[in-house]
Design an enzyme around this catalytic site. Structure first.
Site, mmCIF file in Angstrom:
data_model
loop_
_atom_site.group_PDB
_atom_site.id
_atom_site.type_symbol
_atom_site.label_atom_id
_atom_site.label_comp_id
_atom_site.label_asym_id
_atom_site.label_seq_id
_atom_site.Cartn_x
_atom_site.Cartn_y
_atom_site.Cartn_z
ATOM 1 N N GLU A 442 3.713 -2.661 -6.221
ATOM 2 C CA GLU A 442 4.132 -2.233 -7.566
ATOM 3 C C GLU A 442 2.921 -1.902 -8.442
ATOM 4 O O GLU A 442 2.924 -2.146 -9.645
ATOM 5 C CB GLU A 442 5.018 -3.285 -8.236
ATOM 6 C CG GLU A 442 6.308 -3.571 -7.498
ATOM 7 C CD GLU A 442 7.066 -2.313 -7.113
ATOM 8 O OE1 GLU A 442 7.029 -1.328 -7.882
ATOM 9 O OE2 GLU A 442 7.675 -2.295 -6.045
ATOM 10 N N GLY A 443 1.924 -1.318 -7.829
ATOM 11 C CA GLY A 443 0.724 -0.891 -8.556
ATOM 12 C C GLY A 443 -0.390 -1.910 -8.424
ATOM 13 O O GLY A 443 -0.244 -3.054 -8.821
#
Length: 601
Positions: A442-443
């Protein structure tokens, strides 16, 4: 060792003392609920977590899913956990009553998910992703799409995924190559490959609804050309029955360091006739839509990281209280009884650091969930807009701070156990391996640092940033009214001032020299995160001070509040000062990493 998940007293403190979740009952959407209903929901989550998820945390790690070329095989306990979660209604917990949901506040759903993650963060991935995918369809899908997909996703017959990443692109979504070819009937055919797709295939449900980012043939280049599609594993007929298998193939499972019972997949779309898919919303707006699910997932990742750190803390605390070893330095009698290692100062340091990291991170994630709730159901438009702006600004830290420091807490937990912590006899090494994913998915930290400094802080003339500093200063003024908190409030105020100065210095060169300005953005992300969590600890300390004044001396509540205050002191006096060298590096645009040349390595 302890079998405790989350200290219920912590949940009660966060929900009803720090965040005053009970005031949600005054909002029209929740007037049919009560605090008793909220607590009963959490009791159910705790029971399911303990009975159906905790029982296979280690087994799922040791026996990860396998693919025989046709089907994914999983341990049977995972199915029982999925079924219990679905039957309790949690997949539809926050949906409206008329949609078959429980109409629960976001903060209650996320609190329930915290128990599930504490029991088994890996198996919790399947419902976590399904809830996010259903939310995406609910928000942006057509009425036909909602009618076709939401009921089976909410009752557990269908699961959901988010399919973004491609083998050659990683986080560079603007460069994805998955192509959508329009069809005469209004559908599309997808061609391409997606990688690292959690839950991309499994044997739990009769269908999987993939939310896929792709570019329609002829679309504009870059992020402006991305669209969002529903692409089910099995086609769904108009009456809701299952049709033929879609052209979505599992190319293989990825074998991971942790999170092993959540399948991580490589999916091929369109190896034959093309994978049939349906556009969600308008063409070329897919990345904007997907950010809803991505941001929900980022808060969830932060929560999961905090919980894994918290679980490591629980186990190391229990071990330290029960493991006798050595004597205090002041005791020179070798024949005297050994003391529990919690009596050694350095062990208490490691335990206190874990407590400060994990309870601070957990409070931050609960606060973010409350902001999410307020952005949707607060009484006035202004309150909703402010909650959304603040959450949007803080999301990079909500994801990244727990991911970094929950992992550090797990490292300290292993250290408390010494050699035992490095063995599989105890769960700490699994917590560490599981948590190591959270700074990545998620980044990555770098992605969130760039987003924070390059986009979110300067956005709208720094309106959200100013809102954050104003909100924090109000709490600091309240803290100064308590003599015991005033020094802590002053220290956090100094940290805010240093953050402001550093931010102004960096933004002064952002437009002219973005590469050099953003080169150290990850350091800025960590600096901001330390200041943010210091403020969160001030908020908790304010509540604890009031609670302590109303608690009998030497009572369990008094000890609980003293623990909160001591963790606040530790974080603000030990961890917050680390921003000073960070600020010095940032303000002089420390050039060493930026100027390093490839050939010099």
């Amino acid at each position: 060792m302890t079998d405790q998940l989350i200290n219920d007293r912590d949940i009660d403190f966060l929900l009803y003392e720090l965040l005053d979740t009970e005031q949600l009952l005054s909002r029209e959407r929740y007037q049919e609920h009560s605090r008793e209903v909220f607590n009963a929901t959490l009791d159910t989550a705790r029971t399911i977590a303990t009975k159906y998820f905790a029982n296979h945390n280690a087994k799922g790690d040791a026996n990860e899913p396998r693919f025989d070329g046709e089907r994914v095989h999983m341990i049977e306990e995972t199915q029982a956990a999925w079924d219990a979660f679905a039957e309790a209604g949690f997949l539809a917990a926050h949906a409206d009553f008329d949609e078959g949901g429980l109409q629960m506040p976001e903060i209650i759903l996320r609190s329930a998910m915290a128990y599930i993650s504490a029991a088994n963060v890996s198996s919790s991935g399947y419902p976590f992703l399904t809830i996010g995918a259903a939310n995406l369809i609910r928000t942006f899908g057509s009425e036909e799409q909602k009618a076709l997909y939401l009921p089976p996703m909410q009752d557990g017959r269908f699961a959901g995924t988010m399919a973004l990443t491609e083998p050659g692109q990683g986080s560079a979504l603007a460069d994805i190559t998955t192509t959508a070819r329009p069809q005469a009937d209004g559908s599309y055919r997808l061609y391409g490959q997606k990688m690292f797709i959690s839950g991309g295939d499994q044997s739990l449900t009769e269908n999987i609804v993939h939310m896929v980012l792709a570019k329609i043939e002829g679309a504009p280049a870059g992020a402006k050309g991305i669209s969002l599609f529903i692409c089910p594993k099995v086609l769904v007929n108009a009456d809701g029955s299952l049709g033929a298998r879609n052209d979505v193939a599992l190319a293989g499972l990825l074998h991971k360091m942790g999170y092993r019972n959540t399948t991580s997949t490589v999916l091929s779309f369109g190896e034959q006739e093309g994978a049939q898919a349906w556009l969600v919303g308008e063409p070329h707006k897919g990345l904007g839509y997907m950010f809803q699910m991505m941001n929900e997932a980022r808060i969830g990742v932060g929560m999961g990281a905090a919980i894994l750190g918290y679980q490591g803390y629980n186990h190391s605390l229990d071990y330290a209280r029960n493991r006798p070893q050595g004597r205090l330095p002041s005791n020179r009698d070798p024949s005297s009884k050994q003391v529990p290692i919690i009596q050694h100062a350095d062990v208490r340091r490691m335990l206190l650091a874990q407590k400060a990291y994990c309870e601070g991170s957990l409070a931050l994630c609960f606060y973010a969930s409350a902001l999410y709730e307020d952005s949707h159901t607060a009484p006035t438009a202004e309150e909703r807009e402010q909650a959304f702006a603040l959450l949007d600004l803080l999301t990079p830290m909500v994801k990244s701070f727990p991911s970094r420091y929950g992992l550090k807490a797990n490292e300290l937990a292993i250290q408390v156990l010494g050699g035992s912590g490095y063995t599989r006899e105890y769960p700490l090494e699994q917590y560490y391996r599981d948590n190591r994913l959270n700074p990545i998915h998620e980044g990555t930290e770098a992605i969130h640092g760039l987003d924070l400094l390059g986009r979110k802080v300067p956005m709208a003339q720094m309106a959200a940033y100013r809102l954050f500093t104003e909100t924090a200063h109000r709490d600091l003024e309240s803290a100064r009214a308590h003599p015991e908190l005033a020094p802590l409030a002053d220290a956090v105020a100094e940290g805010l001032t240093l953050l402001n100065e550093t931010t102004a210095t960096l933004l002064s060169r952002l437009a002219a020299d973005p590469d050099r300005t953003l080169a150290n953005a990850t350091v800025y992300l960590d600096m901001f995160g330390r200041v943010l969590v210091a403020w969160i600890w001030i908020k908790q300390a304010l509540v604890a001070t009031g609670g302590l004044a109303n608690s009998p001396a030497d009572s369990d509540d008094a000890h609980f509040y003293q623990g909160k205050l001591q963790a606040a002191r530790y974080f603000i006096n030990w961890e917050l000062p680390e921003i000073k060298p960070q600020a010095e590096l940032l303000q002089r645009f420390a050039p060493e990493p930026f100027e390093m040349q490839d050939a010099w390595f």
